[in-house]
Design a protein around this motif. Structure first.
Motif, short mmCIF file in Angstrom:
data_model
loop_
_atom_site.label_atom_id
_atom_site.label_comp_id
_atom_site.label_asym_id
_atom_site.label_seq_id
_atom_site.Cartn_x
_atom_site.Cartn_y
_atom_site.Cartn_z
N GLN A 2 0.69 -1.18 0.15
CA GLN A 2 0.00 0.21 0.09
C GLN A 2 0.86 1.35 -0.14
OE1 GLN A 2 -2.36 -0.89 3.22
NE2 GLN A 2 -4.19 -1.84 2.21
N LEU A 3 2.04 1.08 0.50
CA LEU A 3 2.94 2.32 0.74
C LEU A 3 3.40 2.94 -0.75
CD1 LEU A 3 5.17 2.04 3.93
CD2 LEU A 3 3.58 4.00 3.15
N THR A 4 3.71 1.60 -1.47
CA THR A 4 4.28 1.40 -2.79
C THR A 4 3.16 2.29 -3.89
OG1 THR A 4 5.58 -0.27 -2.57
CG2 THR A 4 5.22 0.35 -4.68
N GLU A 5 1.94 1.80 -3.44
CA GLU A 5 0.86 2.44 -4.38
C GLU A 5 0.58 3.87 -3.92
OE1 GLU A 5 -2.17 2.17 -7.22
OE2 GLU A 5 -0.17 0.90 -6.75
N VAL A 6 0.71 4.26 -2.95
CA VAL A 6 0.42 5.60 -2.46
C VAL A 6 1.58 6.60 -2.87
CG1 VAL A 6 0.48 7.35 -0.73
CG2 VAL A 6 -0.98 5.25 -0.50
N SER A 7 2.67 5.99 -2.89
CA SER A 7 3.93 6.84 -3.15
C SER A 7 4.09 6.64 -4.91
CB SER A 7 5.38 5.93 -3.08
OG SER A 7 6.26 6.55 -3.66
N GLY A 16 2.15 11.47 -0.51
CA GLY A 16 2.95 10.72 -1.52
C GLY A 16 4.41 10.88 -1.08
N TYR A 17 4.76 12.02 -0.71
CA TYR A 17 6.16 12.42 -0.16
C TYR A 17 6.42 11.49 1.24
CZ TYR A 17 6.37 16.29 -3.24
OH TYR A 17 6.11 17.16 -4.38
N GLU A 18 5.18 11.52 2.06
CA GLU A 18 5.46 10.84 3.29
C GLU A 18 5.52 9.49 3.13
OE1 GLU A 18 2.59 12.60 6.10
OE2 GLU A 18 3.71 14.48 6.01
N ALA A 19 4.66 8.86 2.35
CA ALA A 19 4.70 7.41 1.86
C ALA A 19 6.13 6.90 1.49
CB ALA A 19 3.57 6.94 0.66
N THR A 20 6.75 7.85 0.64
CA THR A 20 7.92 7.60 -0.06
C THR A 20 9.00 7.54 0.90
OG1 THR A 20 7.15 8.60 -2.25
CG2 THR A 20 9.43 8.14 -2.08
N LEU A 21 8.87 8.49 2.01
CA LEU A 21 9.70 8.60 2.87
C LEU A 21 9.91 7.29 3.75
CD1 LEU A 21 9.63 12.34 4.13
CD2 LEU A 21 11.65 11.13 3.06
N GLY A 24 11.41 4.19 1.91
CA GLY A 24 12.90 4.40 1.90
C GLY A 24 13.34 3.81 3.14
N ARG A 25 12.62 4.07 4.30
CA ARG A 25 13.15 3.71 5.70
C ARG A 25 13.00 2.13 5.52
NH1 ARG A 25 9.94 8.40 8.22
NH2 ARG A 25 11.49 10.17 8.27
N CYS A 26 11.82 1.74 5.18
CA CYS A 26 11.63 0.22 5.43
C CYS A 26 12.75 -0.33 4.41
CB CYS A 26 10.38 0.07 4.78
SG CYS A 26 8.97 0.47 5.77
N THR A 39 14.81 5.73 -3.88
CA THR A 39 13.51 5.93 -3.32
C THR A 39 13.70 7.38 -2.49
OG1 THR A 39 13.08 3.71 -3.08
CG2 THR A 39 11.47 5.18 -1.75
N LEU A 40 14.57 7.56 -1.88
CA LEU A 40 14.79 8.64 -0.87
C LEU A 40 15.00 9.88 -2.04
CD1 LEU A 40 16.36 7.66 2.41
CD2 LEU A 40 13.77 8.10 1.84
N LYS A 41 15.79 9.63 -2.93
CA LYS A 41 16.26 10.72 -3.99
C LYS A 41 15.18 11.10 -4.79
CE LYS A 41 19.53 11.27 -7.66
NZ LYS A 41 18.70 12.19 -8.44
N ARG A 42 14.02 10.39 -4.90
CA ARG A 42 12.89 11.07 -5.58
C ARG A 42 12.37 11.95 -4.98
NH1 ARG A 42 8.33 7.10 -6.27
NH2 ARG A 42 7.45 8.82 -7.55
N VAL A 43 12.33 12.14 -3.64
CA VAL A 43 11.83 13.37 -2.71
C VAL A 43 12.90 14.19 -2.74
CG1 VAL A 43 10.83 13.58 -0.49
CG2 VAL A 43 10.50 11.47 -1.24
#
Length: 77
Positions: A2-7, A16-21, A24-26, A39-43
């Motif tokens: 679900q995180l991937t989908e929101v991202s 979307g930014y928060e889901a991506t962060l 990345g942490r995961c 992943t984090l570089k996208r943000v």
């Protein structure tokens, strides 16, 4: 999943930014530092998002690059 989908679907939004962060942490926690860095570089590549989440984002991204044996990338952050 679900995180991937929101991202993916809502990347240009705060959610979307928060889901991506979180994603990345995961990835970093799972021992996948290169995936986490990319992943984090996208943000980090979005100036308004970088301003909102820095300095934590830059430190986390540099740590990911270091763990991925990419010290030159880490220096750029």
């Amino acid at each position: 999943t679900q995180l991937t989908e929101v991202s993916r679907r809502y990347f240009q939004t705060k959610a979307g930014y928060e889901a991506t962060l979180i994603l990345g942490r995961c990835q970093l926690d799972q021992g996948r530092p290169l995936a986490a860095a990319l992943t984090l570089k996208r943000v980090a590549d979005v100036p308004t998002a970088l301003a909102q989440y820095d300095p934590e984002l830059s430190v986390m991204l540099a740590a990911c690059w270091l763990h991925a044996n990419q010290p030159e990338q880490a220096k750029q952050r």
